[in-house]
Each structure stands twice: as C-alpha cells, then as structure tokens.
Motif scaffolding. Structure first.
Motif, short mmCIF file in Angstrom:
data_model
loop_
_atom_site.label_atom_id
_atom_site.label_comp_id
_atom_site.label_asym_id
_atom_site.label_seq_id
_atom_site.Cartn_x
_atom_site.Cartn_y
_atom_site.Cartn_z
N GLU A 19 0.82 -1.20 0.00
CA GLU A 19 0.00 0.00 0.00
C GLU A 19 0.86 1.26 0.00
OE1 GLU A 19 -2.54 -0.27 3.37
OE2 GLU A 19 -3.65 -2.01 2.61
N ASP A 20 0.33 2.31 -0.63
CA ASP A 20 1.02 3.60 -0.67
C ASP A 20 0.85 4.28 0.68
OD1 ASP A 20 2.12 6.03 -1.16
OD2 ASP A 20 0.99 6.43 -2.99
N ALA A 21 1.96 4.53 1.38
CA ALA A 21 1.89 5.11 2.72
C ALA A 21 1.69 6.61 2.71
CB ALA A 21 3.17 4.77 3.50
N ARG A 22 2.04 7.30 1.60
CA ARG A 22 1.93 8.77 1.49
C ARG A 22 2.61 9.47 2.67
NH1 ARG A 22 -1.41 9.88 -2.67
NH2 ARG A 22 -2.90 8.28 -3.31
N SER A 23 3.80 9.01 2.99
CA SER A 23 4.52 9.54 4.15
C SER A 23 5.35 10.78 3.83
CB SER A 23 5.44 8.46 4.73
OG SER A 23 6.44 8.11 3.79
N GLY A 24 5.61 10.99 2.55
CA GLY A 24 6.48 12.10 2.18
C GLY A 24 7.95 11.74 2.15
N LEU A 25 8.29 10.49 2.48
CA LEU A 25 9.69 10.06 2.45
C LEU A 25 10.13 9.81 1.02
CD1 LEU A 25 9.70 7.53 5.44
CD2 LEU A 25 10.65 9.83 5.43
N THR A 26 11.38 10.15 0.72
CA THR A 26 11.91 10.01 -0.63
C THR A 26 13.26 9.30 -0.59
OG1 THR A 26 13.03 12.16 -0.54
CG2 THR A 26 10.75 12.14 -1.36
N HIS A 27 13.77 8.99 -1.78
CA HIS A 27 15.10 8.37 -1.90
C HIS A 27 16.14 9.48 -1.85
CE1 HIS A 27 12.27 5.45 -3.53
NE2 HIS A 27 13.16 4.51 -3.30
N ASP A 28 16.39 9.96 -0.64
CA ASP A 28 17.21 11.15 -0.45
C ASP A 28 18.63 10.86 0.00
OD1 ASP A 28 16.69 10.26 2.09
OD2 ASP A 28 15.82 12.13 2.84
N ALA A 29 19.00 9.58 0.09
CA ALA A 29 20.35 9.24 0.57
C ALA A 29 20.72 7.83 0.13
CB ALA A 29 20.42 9.36 2.09
N PRO A 30 22.00 7.53 0.01
CA PRO A 30 22.41 6.16 -0.30
C PRO A 30 21.91 5.19 0.78
CG PRO A 30 24.25 7.67 -0.58
CD PRO A 30 23.16 8.45 0.08
N GLY A 31 21.44 4.03 0.33
CA GLY A 31 20.99 3.01 1.27
C GLY A 31 19.51 3.03 1.59
N VAL A 32 18.75 3.96 1.00
CA VAL A 32 17.31 3.98 1.23
C VAL A 32 16.68 2.71 0.64
CG1 VAL A 32 15.14 5.15 0.64
CG2 VAL A 32 17.12 6.48 1.37
N VAL A 33 15.76 2.10 1.38
CA VAL A 33 15.11 0.86 0.97
C VAL A 33 13.64 1.13 0.68
CG1 VAL A 33 14.52 -1.50 1.68
CG2 VAL A 33 16.71 -0.50 2.37
N SER A 34 13.13 0.56 -0.42
CA SER A 34 11.74 0.80 -0.79
C SER A 34 11.15 -0.42 -1.48
CB SER A 34 11.64 2.01 -1.73
OG SER A 34 12.37 1.79 -2.92
N VAL A 35 9.81 -0.43 -1.59
CA VAL A 35 9.08 -1.47 -2.32
C VAL A 35 8.18 -0.79 -3.34
CG1 VAL A 35 9.12 -3.18 -0.47
CG2 VAL A 35 7.26 -1.50 -0.56
N ARG A 36 7.89 -1.48 -4.42
CA ARG A 36 7.03 -0.91 -5.46
C ARG A 36 5.57 -0.97 -5.01
NH1 ARG A 36 7.29 0.36 -10.90
NH2 ARG A 36 5.32 0.16 -12.03
N ARG A 37 4.84 0.12 -5.25
CA ARG A 37 3.43 0.15 -4.91
C ARG A 37 2.67 -0.91 -5.69
NH1 ARG A 37 5.01 5.44 -5.66
NH2 ARG A 37 4.86 6.80 -3.84
#
Length: 306
Positions: free
Chosen positions: A190-208
């Motif tokens: 689910e899309d969390a709409r948290s406002g967090l972005t890929h702003d630094a090396p090492g950020v972890v994410s999943v595809r919506r």
C-alpha cells in the motif's frame, strides 16, 4: 440591549423580588447571559491546529529524521569469494536495515514477516488450466495441489531468494523468491503517502501495488545519474527504511558484474528497450531477461528480525 436591560433593572431596585413577574425575570437573565457570551466569543483569540512542517509547506520528509521502529538483517552468499586459506575467518556480507513502521506500517509489516522462518501467509494463485501440452498441465496441477496443501501452514520467506537485478548507481533489486513460493499470490504493498523520498544512499523501498512480487529495492545513491533516478523511484516506490549498517556491502552489490546485451537491438521499433520485465524474476523466456542480472548467483543466505 444593554441600555434596555440596565433601565429595567434600575426600576426593580429596592422592590420585593417576589413581586417581579417570573417571565420577565427569566427574560432579563437570558439576555444578560447571551450578551456576556457574545462578548467573550468576540474578544477570544482563535487558535488553529499546528501542522507538521513537511505537511504545511509541502517539503519532503527526510529519512534521517524518520522514526526507526524495527531492525532486520540480511546476509548474502556468493558476493565475496570464500576464504581458501583454511583459516575460515571470512566476515559475512551482512546489512542491517532500519524500518520506518510509523511512516509505512503495512509494507514494513510484510517485509518483517518475509525475513522470518514462519514467513508471510499468502494465498495460492488460481490453477492455470490453459497449458497446451499434457505434461505441462500435469506439472501445473502438481504445483497447485502442493501449494494448497501448505497454504495455511507455510508462509513465503526469503530463504535462498536472490539478488535478481543490479543497475549500477541506480537500483539493487533484492528478494526474488523461487521454488514453491512462485505459486503464491504477490503481496499488495500500500502507498503510505509519508512524504519520504530516496534522499540518501541506502534507502530501501518497495514498489506500490502487487506487480513487483516480494522483492525490495536498495538505492545505491552514487554516480551522476543517481539524482534523476531517485525521482523515478519516488514515483513508483514506497520508502520503508534505510541501510544503517553494511553500506560497504551495498557498494559491493552496486559494483557486481552483470549481463549486458552489448548493444544488440530487439524487435519492436525504436522504442524497444533492452530491459528485463518483472516476469524475468521467475524465469521468463524473453531474450532480455538476463539484462542487468548478476553474472554470479547472489543468495539471501540468512535473514531475521533484530
């Protein structure tokens, strides 16, 4: 109203209160209360709720300020050649990921389950009855029946899943499940709409959504193209955490040699791209399924919650 009230109150001074008409007394009392309430409301300051700074000005929220709710670890096998001197003092290629459970509760909950032995309970995919060859249909039936037998007791986990794609400086895709788990339905992140972005090396994410299977992405965040690619990831992915230990391992993954097509063109016109589809994680037959795939198999050897 105040003058009228004062006049009539003065007329009643010194008189016996019992002689005042009760209806008139109630009228004067209600008029006085109404006038007082109006004065208080008119002179009281209006206090508005305070919004968080990132919500008020539209600025993205920094992952450095996100609250860490959980930590998980992953040890990779096949990234570093084994020690051949007989001493056996190889340091495991291990990363620790801090999860942002407050900002992305549903996706982080799924990832936490995937790194445990019990796994994430997912339903079996519907039986595919479209196979032309009888042998293939019998195999599909066998896989489906096996899945149904274990659907309620065995969950999907990252045991011996792989790093299936590395695009240098742009993304590292981890967690392509295999074997019995490919018969399970994909999770819907689910899309969390948290406002967090890929702003630094090492950020972890999943595809919506449910198109990306069980895998997650580590953003290497280095090189000249990383900034523009970070914006692309922001559009498609939900940030769930960041690597807080083992960035040297992330750098090794980023430098892993991968398959390249050496400029060979595909059919389909000028817009055709030598890029793997998401189906390539599960053994797709397209020519470009090997594009950006590590030359050597890199497994997720050990995982868990800290």
């Amino acid at each position: 109203n105040q003058q009228y009230l004062s006049l009539h109150m003065e007329e009643g001074e010194g008189a016996d209160n019992t002689n005042i008409n009760p209806t008139r007394r109630n009228f004067f009392t209600s008029m006085a209360s109404s006038t007082l309430a109006t004065t208080i409301i008119a002179t009281s300051p209006i206090i508005l709720p305070t919004l968080p700074s990132h919500a008020a000005d539209g600025a993205p929220k920094s992952t450095a300020d996100a609250t860490i709710t959980d930590k998980i670890f992953i040890e990779f096998k096949g990234l570093t050649p084994p020690n051949t001197d007989g001493i056996g003092n190889n340091k495991p290629d291990r990363i620790t990921i801090a999860l942002f459970g407050q900002d992305a509760p549903q996706p982080t909950s799924i990832i936490k389950q995937l790194v445990t032995r019990d796994g994430y309970k997912s339903k079996c995919k519907p039986l595919d009855t479209s196979r032309t060859l009888q042998k293939e249909q019998l195999e599909a039936n066998k896989v489906y029946n096996s899945c149904m037998d274990n659907q309620d007791t065995v969950g999907v986990n990252y045991d011996y899943s792989t790093v299936w794609r590395v695009v240098k400086d742009e993304r590292i895709d981890v967690g392509a499940v295999s074997g019995k788990f490919i018969a399970r339905e994909n999770p819907n992140f689910e899309d969390a709409r948290s406002g967090l972005t890929h702003d630094a090396p090492g950020v972890v994410s999943v595809r919506r959504g449910d198109e990306a299977g069980y895998s997650f992405t580590i953003f290497p965040g280095s090189g000249s193209s990383s900034s523009s690619y970070a914006s692309m990831l922001d559009e498609d992915n939900v940030v769930i955490g960041r690597v807080i230990e083992g960035m040297d391992v992330v750098e090794k993954l980023n430098e892993t040699p991968v398959v390249k097509s050496a400029g060979r063109k595909l059919t389909g016109g000028a817009k055709a791209k030598n890029a793997p589809s998401r189906g390539c994680r599960y053994g797709g037959s397209e020519y470009f399924c090997s594009e950006d795939k590590p030359l050597k198999k890199i497994l997720l050897d050990k995982t868990g919650v800290l």
